[in-house]
Write a protein that holds these residues in place. Structure first.
Motif, PDB file in Angstrom:
ATOM      1  N   GLY A 109       0.838  -1.184   0.000  1.00 30.11           N
ATOM      2  CA  GLY A 109       0.000   0.000   0.000  1.00 30.11           C
ATOM      3  C   GLY A 109       0.877   1.238   0.000  1.00 30.11           C
ATOM      4  O   GLY A 109       2.092   1.165  -0.122  1.00 30.11           O
ATOM      5  N   TRP A 110       0.250   2.394   0.154  1.00 26.50           N
ATOM      6  CA  TRP A 110       0.961   3.659   0.120  1.00 26.50           C
ATOM      7  C   TRP A 110       0.581   4.496   1.338  1.00 26.50           C
ATOM      8  O   TRP A 110      -0.555   4.462   1.794  1.00 26.50           O
ATOM      9  CB  TRP A 110       0.611   4.437  -1.143  1.00 26.50           C
ATOM     10  CG  TRP A 110       1.027   3.744  -2.391  1.00 26.50           C
ATOM     11  CD1 TRP A 110       0.284   2.865  -3.123  1.00 26.50           C
ATOM     12  CD2 TRP A 110       2.281   3.841  -3.039  1.00 26.50           C
ATOM     13  NE1 TRP A 110       1.003   2.405  -4.196  1.00 26.50           N
ATOM     14  CE2 TRP A 110       2.235   3.005  -4.171  1.00 26.50           C
ATOM     15  CE3 TRP A 110       3.445   4.556  -2.783  1.00 26.50           C
ATOM     16  CZ2 TRP A 110       3.305   2.866  -5.041  1.00 26.50           C
ATOM     17  CZ3 TRP A 110       4.507   4.422  -3.657  1.00 26.50           C
ATOM     18  CH2 TRP A 110       4.432   3.583  -4.769  1.00 26.50           C
ATOM     19  N   THR A 111       1.550   5.262   1.852  1.00 25.54           N
ATOM     20  CA  THR A 111       1.235   6.218   2.908  1.00 25.54           C
ATOM     21  C   THR A 111       0.597   7.448   2.273  1.00 25.54           C
ATOM     22  O   THR A 111       0.747   7.696   1.075  1.00 25.54           O
ATOM     23  CB  THR A 111       2.508   6.644   3.662  1.00 25.54           C
ATOM     24  OG1 THR A 111       3.401   7.263   2.748  1.00 25.54           O
ATOM     25  CG2 THR A 111       3.177   5.471   4.342  1.00 25.54           C
ATOM     26  N   THR A 112      -0.096   8.225   3.073  1.00 24.76           N
ATOM     27  CA  THR A 112      -0.765   9.414   2.581  1.00 24.76           C
ATOM     28  C   THR A 112       0.222  10.580   2.520  1.00 24.76           C
ATOM     29  O   THR A 112       0.898  10.861   3.496  1.00 24.76           O
ATOM     30  CB  THR A 112      -1.921   9.788   3.526  1.00 24.76           C
ATOM     31  OG1 THR A 112      -2.773   8.666   3.669  1.00 24.76           O
ATOM     32  CG2 THR A 112      -2.704  10.958   2.992  1.00 24.76           C
ATOM     33  N   PRO A 113       0.311  11.264   1.373  1.00 26.75           N
ATOM     34  CA  PRO A 113       1.164  12.456   1.337  1.00 26.75           C
ATOM     35  C   PRO A 113       0.516  13.573   2.141  1.00 26.75           C
ATOM     36  O   PRO A 113      -0.710  13.701   2.163  1.00 26.75           O
ATOM     37  CB  PRO A 113       1.239  12.806  -0.145  1.00 26.75           C
ATOM     38  CG  PRO A 113       0.043  12.177  -0.749  1.00 26.75           C
ATOM     39  CD  PRO A 113      -0.300  10.982   0.085  1.00 26.75           C
ATOM     40  N   TRP A 114       1.325  14.381   2.829  1.00 27.69           N
ATOM     41  CA  TRP A 114       0.805  15.477   3.627  1.00 27.69           C
ATOM     42  C   TRP A 114       1.785  16.622   3.588  1.00 27.69           C
ATOM     43  O   TRP A 114       2.915  16.479   3.128  1.00 27.69           O
ATOM     44  CB  TRP A 114       0.501  15.038   5.063  1.00 27.69           C
ATOM     45  CG  TRP A 114       1.655  14.425   5.781  1.00 27.69           C
ATOM     46  CD1 TRP A 114       2.164  13.171   5.601  1.00 27.69           C
ATOM     47  CD2 TRP A 114       2.455  15.029   6.789  1.00 27.69           C
ATOM     48  NE1 TRP A 114       3.230  12.961   6.440  1.00 27.69           N
ATOM     49  CE2 TRP A 114       3.438  14.084   7.182  1.00 27.69           C
ATOM     50  CE3 TRP A 114       2.450  16.267   7.410  1.00 27.69           C
ATOM     51  CZ2 TRP A 114       4.383  14.354   8.147  1.00 27.69           C
ATOM     52  CZ3 TRP A 114       3.394  16.533   8.375  1.00 27.69           C
ATOM     53  CH2 TRP A 114       4.337  15.580   8.742  1.00 27.69           C
ATOM     54  N   ARG A 115       1.346  17.773   4.075  1.00 34.60           N
ATOM     55  CA  ARG A 115       2.133  18.993   3.967  1.00 34.60           C
ATOM     56  C   ARG A 115       2.441  19.523   5.351  1.00 34.60           C
ATOM     57  O   ARG A 115       1.584  19.506   6.229  1.00 34.60           O
ATOM     58  CB  ARG A 115       1.320  20.011   3.191  1.00 34.60           C
ATOM     59  CG  ARG A 115       2.114  21.125   2.616  1.00 34.60           C
ATOM     60  CD  ARG A 115       1.342  21.738   1.462  1.00 34.60           C
ATOM     61  NE  ARG A 115       2.179  22.692   0.807  1.00 34.60           N
ATOM     62  CZ  ARG A 115       1.832  23.938   0.555  1.00 34.60           C
ATOM     63  NH1 ARG A 115       0.637  24.366   0.903  1.00 34.60           N
ATOM     64  NH2 ARG A 115       2.652  24.751  -0.043  1.00 34.60           N
ATOM     65  N   LYS A 116       3.661  20.005   5.540  1.00 36.85           N
ATOM     66  CA  LYS A 116       3.998  20.584   6.831  1.00 36.85           C
ATOM     67  C   LYS A 116       4.707  21.909   6.646  1.00 36.85           C
ATOM     68  O   LYS A 116       5.323  22.164   5.608  1.00 36.85           O
ATOM     69  CB  LYS A 116       4.822  19.641   7.686  1.00 36.85           C
ATOM     70  CG  LYS A 116       6.223  19.366   7.230  1.00 36.85           C
ATOM     71  CD  LYS A 116       6.900  18.425   8.218  1.00 36.85           C
ATOM     72  CE  LYS A 116       8.241  17.968   7.733  1.00 36.85           C
ATOM     73  NZ  LYS A 116       8.869  17.049   8.679  1.00 36.85           N
ATOM     74  N   ALA A 117       4.593  22.745   7.680  1.00 34.91           N
ATOM     75  CA  ALA A 117       5.204  24.066   7.660  1.00 34.91           C
ATOM     76  C   ALA A 117       6.072  24.215   8.898  1.00 34.91           C
ATOM     77  O   ALA A 117       5.664  23.857  10.003  1.00 34.91           O
ATOM     78  CB  ALA A 117       4.136  25.140   7.633  1.00 34.91           C
ATOM     79  N   ILE A 118       7.270  24.753   8.706  1.00 38.51           N
ATOM     80  CA  ILE A 118       8.154  25.079   9.810  1.00 38.51           C
ATOM     81  C   ILE A 118       8.139  26.593   9.951  1.00 38.51           C
ATOM     82  O   ILE A 118       8.571  27.314   9.046  1.00 38.51           O
ATOM     83  CB  ILE A 118       9.577  24.544   9.557  1.00 38.51           C
ATOM     84  CG1 ILE A 118       9.527  23.035   9.363  1.00 38.51           C
ATOM     85  CG2 ILE A 118      10.501  24.936  10.696  1.00 38.51           C
ATOM     86  CD1 ILE A 118      10.799  22.425   8.864  1.00 38.51           C
ATOM     87  N   VAL A 119       7.614  27.061  11.078  1.00 37.66           N
ATOM     88  CA  VAL A 119       7.405  28.480  11.311  1.00 37.66           C
ATOM     89  C   VAL A 119       8.479  28.983  12.265  1.00 37.66           C
ATOM     90  O   VAL A 119       8.667  28.426  13.343  1.00 37.66           O
ATOM     91  CB  VAL A 119       6.002  28.719  11.916  1.00 37.66           C
ATOM     92  CG1 VAL A 119       5.782  30.171  12.236  1.00 37.66           C
ATOM     93  CG2 VAL A 119       4.928  28.203  10.973  1.00 37.66           C
ATOM     94  N   THR A 120       9.190  30.034  11.871  1.00 34.78           N
ATOM     95  CA  THR A 120      10.217  30.641  12.710  1.00 34.78           C
ATOM     96  C   THR A 120       9.658  31.918  13.326  1.00 34.78           C
ATOM     97  O   THR A 120       9.156  32.786  12.608  1.00 34.78           O
ATOM     98  CB  THR A 120      11.477  30.973  11.893  1.00 34.78           C
ATOM     99  OG1 THR A 120      11.911  29.787  11.226  1.00 34.78           O
ATOM    100  CG2 THR A 120      12.582  31.494  12.795  1.00 34.78           C
ATOM    101  N   LEU A 121       9.741  32.016  14.652  1.00 31.05           N
ATOM    102  CA  LEU A 121       9.261  33.201  15.353  1.00 31.05           C
ATOM    103  C   LEU A 121      10.396  34.187  15.569  1.00 31.05           C
ATOM    104  O   LEU A 121      11.566  33.851  15.424  1.00 31.05           O
ATOM    105  CB  LEU A 121       8.660  32.801  16.706  1.00 31.05           C
ATOM    106  CG  LEU A 121       7.494  31.823  16.680  1.00 31.05           C
ATOM    107  CD1 LEU A 121       7.002  31.590  18.088  1.00 31.05           C
ATOM    108  CD2 LEU A 121       6.369  32.321  15.796  1.00 31.05           C
ATOM    109  N   ALA A 122      10.030  35.420  15.929  1.00 28.40           N
ATOM    110  CA  ALA A 122      11.028  36.448  16.216  1.00 28.40           C
ATOM    111  C   ALA A 122      11.835  36.032  17.446  1.00 28.40           C
ATOM    112  O   ALA A 122      11.389  35.226  18.266  1.00 28.40           O
ATOM    113  CB  ALA A 122      10.344  37.789  16.462  1.00 28.40           C
ATOM    114  N   ALA A 123      13.028  36.589  17.581  1.00 29.00           N
ATOM    115  CA  ALA A 123      13.932  36.221  18.669  1.00 29.00           C
ATOM    116  C   ALA A 123      13.294  36.501  20.023  1.00 29.00           C
ATOM    117  O   ALA A 123      12.697  37.546  20.243  1.00 29.00           O
ATOM    118  CB  ALA A 123      15.236  37.003  18.540  1.00 29.00           C
ATOM    119  N   GLY A 124      13.410  35.518  20.919  1.00 29.50           N
ATOM    120  CA  GLY A 124      12.889  35.669  22.274  1.00 29.50           C
ATOM    121  C   GLY A 124      11.425  35.298  22.435  1.00 29.50           C
ATOM    122  O   GLY A 124      10.915  35.268  23.547  1.00 29.50           O
TER     123      GLY A 124
END
Length: 103
Positions: free
Chosen positions: A79-94
């Protein structure tokens, strides 16, 4: 297609790597397939408005589907795994998101 903030950000990704990156101000979320970087930035700032976060950058990637096999009594099943989307969010310092701190 207009998406609300809750429709764009599906769930946080809790893994060893994402928890290590959260110490550096980078948080990982599973996101809607049709959401772009501008929508993701606005959604994170809206959802975590109580912490008053400012998003500096958003990196988005789509995981490809992979073939998985498993053996059963009746033989091998592929079978196949489901493709999915992810986001890496960078916040301001501190800045940080308190939601991730207790995990």
């Amino acid at each position: 297609m207009t998406l609300t903030a809750h429709e764009i950000i599906l769930r946080p990704i809790i893994s060893e790597k994402s928890m290590d990156e959260s110490g550096r101000g980078k948080y990982t979320f599973a996101v809607h397939d049709d959401a772009n970087k501008i929508q993701i930035k606005a959604a994170v700032e809206e959802l975590f408005a109580k912490e008053n976060v400012t998003v500096v950058s958003v990196n988005v990637l789509t995981t490809k589907r992979k073939e998985k096999r498993r053996g059963t009594r009746r033989g091998r099943i592929t079978g196949w795994t489901t493709p999915w989307r992810k986001a890496i969010v960078t916040l301001a310092a501190g800045q940080k998101i308190e939601f991730f701190e207790g995990v």
